[in-house]
Design an enzyme around this catalytic site. Structure first.
Site, PDB file in Angstrom:
ATOM      1  N   HIS A   1       0.832  -1.228   0.000  1.00 19.73           N
ATOM      2  CA  HIS A   1       0.000   0.000   0.000  1.00 19.73           C
ATOM      3  C   HIS A   1       0.861   1.269   0.000  1.00 19.73           C
ATOM      4  O   HIS A   1       0.453   2.303   0.521  1.00 19.73           O
ATOM      5  CB  HIS A   1      -0.942   0.036   1.201  1.00 19.73           C
ATOM      6  CG  HIS A   1      -1.685  -1.242   1.416  1.00 19.73           C
ATOM      7  ND1 HIS A   1      -2.890  -1.519   0.817  1.00 19.73           N
ATOM      8  CD2 HIS A   1      -1.359  -2.340   2.137  1.00 19.73           C
ATOM      9  CE1 HIS A   1      -3.295  -2.725   1.175  1.00 19.73           C
ATOM     10  NE2 HIS A   1      -2.378  -3.261   1.976  1.00 19.73           N
TER      11      HIS A   1
ATOM     12  N   SER B   1      14.317  21.997 -15.850  1.00 17.62           N
ATOM     13  CA  SER B   1      13.057  22.692 -16.082  1.00 17.62           C
ATOM     14  C   SER B   1      13.372  24.021 -16.754  1.00 17.62           C
ATOM     15  O   SER B   1      14.421  24.611 -16.521  1.00 17.62           O
ATOM     16  CB  SER B   1      12.361  22.929 -14.742  1.00 17.62           C
ATOM     17  OG  SER B   1      11.519  24.053 -14.825  1.00 17.62           O
TER      18      SER B   1
ATOM     19  N   LYS C   1      15.497  22.082 -10.689  1.00 22.18           N
ATOM     20  CA  LYS C   1      14.865  20.799 -11.027  1.00 22.18           C
ATOM     21  C   LYS C   1      15.800  19.844 -11.754  1.00 22.18           C
ATOM     22  O   LYS C   1      16.604  20.225 -12.576  1.00 22.18           O
ATOM     23  CB  LYS C   1      13.634  21.034 -11.917  1.00 22.18           C
ATOM     24  CG  LYS C   1      12.476  21.706 -11.231  1.00 22.18           C
ATOM     25  CD  LYS C   1      11.924  20.930 -10.048  1.00 22.18           C
ATOM     26  CE  LYS C   1      11.180  19.681 -10.449  1.00 22.18           C
ATOM     27  NZ  LYS C   1       9.940  20.017 -11.167  1.00 22.18           N
TER      28      LYS C   1
ATOM     29  N   GLU D   1       9.647   8.554 -16.665  1.00 23.55           N
ATOM     30  CA  GLU D   1       8.278   9.073 -16.846  1.00 23.55           C
ATOM     31  C   GLU D   1       7.755   8.758 -18.246  1.00 23.55           C
ATOM     32  O   GLU D   1       6.605   8.374 -18.436  1.00 23.55           O
ATOM     33  CB  GLU D   1       8.241  10.589 -16.628  1.00 23.55           C
ATOM     34  CG  GLU D   1       8.327  11.001 -15.179  1.00 23.55           C
ATOM     35  CD  GLU D   1       8.419  12.515 -15.033  1.00 23.55           C
ATOM     36  OE1 GLU D   1       7.494  13.103 -14.481  1.00 23.55           O
ATOM     37  OE2 GLU D   1       9.421  13.109 -15.492  1.00 23.55           O
TER      38      GLU D   1
END
Ligand code: ARG
Length: 479
Positions: free
Chosen positions: A171, A292, A298, A305
């Site tokens: 979980h 970024s 970043k 992804e």
């Protein structure tokens, strides 16, 4: 410009009229010509189309339909066309519809009337089925090589981290301590099954359709076993109607690709989480991350992804092919022309995702300290305390309840379980806890205790990773 990349010419020269239109009174509507053409995407099959045609001509010579001289002329012309295509000199024509007609038309241009004999005893229906099967087989072999590389990268990393501690999750909550090596070997297990499925799919793909002709076979009685040998097929499709019409091998491949991407997507989801500041379990090499445009701090995990995102394609491609097939009466229908783009896309996507992970996985840096701290902070040895009480004759359900009290106490004190004193533990539990409890409460004690086949103990992880590496060495090379 890469090979086979010359623009498709969509002017309709008069010279191309007549290759298929003997029975028509008017030329094809220009829109219909474009709408029904596949050359834009099936030109990718040029190598297989030429190889298939060379084999067909060679077989026609063997059965006496072509003379040796005619066969030589055709094979020579096809070899020249291969050079033209790979050196970007070939002019692809949309009015010639597909890769097959483009190559055949050019052959006739180059060698004259003899070229018109190539299509004897053959139809584009068995020709295209042969091309796709050959192409898919070859791509499966490239993909398998990437897959095996990735598996060995995983097993080597797992060996390096057979005793690196981290929290295991259920979980997405810290559950029990495990080793990073064990976690990596779970990924290994998924991918190894995927590669087995791929090899299984290869066996059914690598069957020869050629000789089925349009649908019923051909009166020239082709030597199909000889054709299969020439093209490296394992066998011959046994029914001509099935041979030209079904694309189950492509559906099967797309299913394997979808499932593999689904697995890779799960890993990538973890990589994205783990490389976040909040987890900091792993560091990815800078060359696999991007910045970024607005936030200078970043470091984005774009590669995992994107792999996660590409699963949408492979899953969609599978659905496209299933739907494409589902209402087709026997035998060939033009619908089947639509099999190529989803199939090619799944091939490219799967191959590229494996290549990307092959760059990433061996260069992944595990932040051992953060992983260990996360395991400690999560009270992940609570089950071990319950198991300890069971050994002291407390029934498991009672032990479970009691340990809940100990965890509560540890939370109040803001300490990991193993930092509690014997008095604190016995105070919370009112149980028979002695000094030997610390052997099981420590993270190392917890993982060492799970020393059985499939468990997370470092000895087991090492054995699994070593067995995996020797399996990879002996893995059947299908070719
Ligand atoms: N471009 C076609 C395809 O991909 C080749 C076969 C065409 N056959 C036919 N009878 N129209 O399926």
């Amino acid at each position: 410009m890469t090979e086979n990349n010359t623009p498709v010419n969509d002017t309709s020269p008069m010279e191309t009229e007549g290759l298929l239109r003997g029975r028509f009174a008017e030329a094809t509507d220009q829109f219909v010509e474009r709408f029904t053409a596949s050359v834009d995407f099936d030109r990718r099959l040029f190598r297989e189309d030429i190889a298939g045609s060379i084999a067909h001509a060679t077989m026609l010579k063997k059965i006496g339909v072509l003379s040796p001289e005619e066969c030589d002329i055709i094979v020579g012309g096809l070899a020249d066309i291969l050079v033209e295509i790979t050196s970007n000199k070939f002019i692809w024509r949309v009015e010639l519809e597909d890769v097959h007609m483009n190559i055949e038309h050019r052959l006739i241009e180059l060698v004259g009337a003899t070229g018109k004999k190539l299509h004897t005893g053959r139809s584009r229906n068995d020709q295209v089925a042969t091309d796709i099967r050959l192409h898919l087989r070859n791509c499966i072999d490239t993909i398998s090589e990437e897959g095996v590389r990735l598996l060995s990268g995983l097993a080597i990393l797992a060996l390096d981290h057979s005793d690196t501690l981290m929290p295991g999750f259920t979980h997405l909550q810290a559950a029990q301590p495990i080793t990073f090596g064990h976690h990596l070997m779970a990924w290994f297990a998924m991918l190894e099954r995927d590669l087995d499925r791929l090899q299984d799919c290869r066996r059914r793909t690598n069957q020869l359709p050629l000789g089925a002709a349009a649908l019923a076979g051909t009166p020239y009685c082709p030597d199909r076993t000889y054709l299969a040998e020439l093209l490296g097929f394992d066998g011959v499709c046994a029914n001509s109607l099935d041979a030209v019409s079904d694309r189950d091998f492509a559906i099967e491949f797309c299913a394997v690709a979808a499932l593999t991407l689904t697995h890779l997507s799960r890993w990538c989801e973890e990589l994205v989480l783990w490389s976040s500041q909040q987890f900091s379990f792993v560091t990815m090499p800078d060359r696999f991350c991007t910045g970024s445009s607005i936030m200078p701090q970043k470091k984005n995990p774009d590669v995992p992804e994107l792999i996660r995102g590409k699963t949408g394609r492979t899953n969609g491609n599978l659905l496209s092919l299933l739907t494409l097939m589902k209402s087709q009466p026997l035998a060939y229908n033009k619908d089947n022309q639509e099999d190529k783009e989803p199939l090619f896309d799944s091939i490219d996507t799967l191959r590229d995702c494996l290549i990307a992970l092959n760059g990433l996985i061996p260069n992944l840096i595990a932040n051992k300290e953060q992983m260990r701290e996360a395991a400690l902070a999560g009270y992940t040895t609570a089950t071990d305390l319950a198991d300890y009480l069971v050994r002291k004759q407390v029934p498991f359900r009672d032990a479970h309840e009691l340990v809940g009290g100990a965890v509560q106490r540890a939370v109040e004190l803001n300490q990991p379980l193993e930092a509690l004193s014997l008095e604190q533990l016995n105070g919370a539990i009112d149980g028979p806890i002695e000094a030997d409890v610390y052997d099981v409460l420590s993270l190392d004690g917890s993982i060492a205790a799970r020393d059985h086949f499939g468990g997370t103990a470092p000895t087991q992880v090492r054995a699994q990773a070593q067995a995996a590496l020797s399996r990879l060495k002996t893995r059947d090379d299908p070719r």
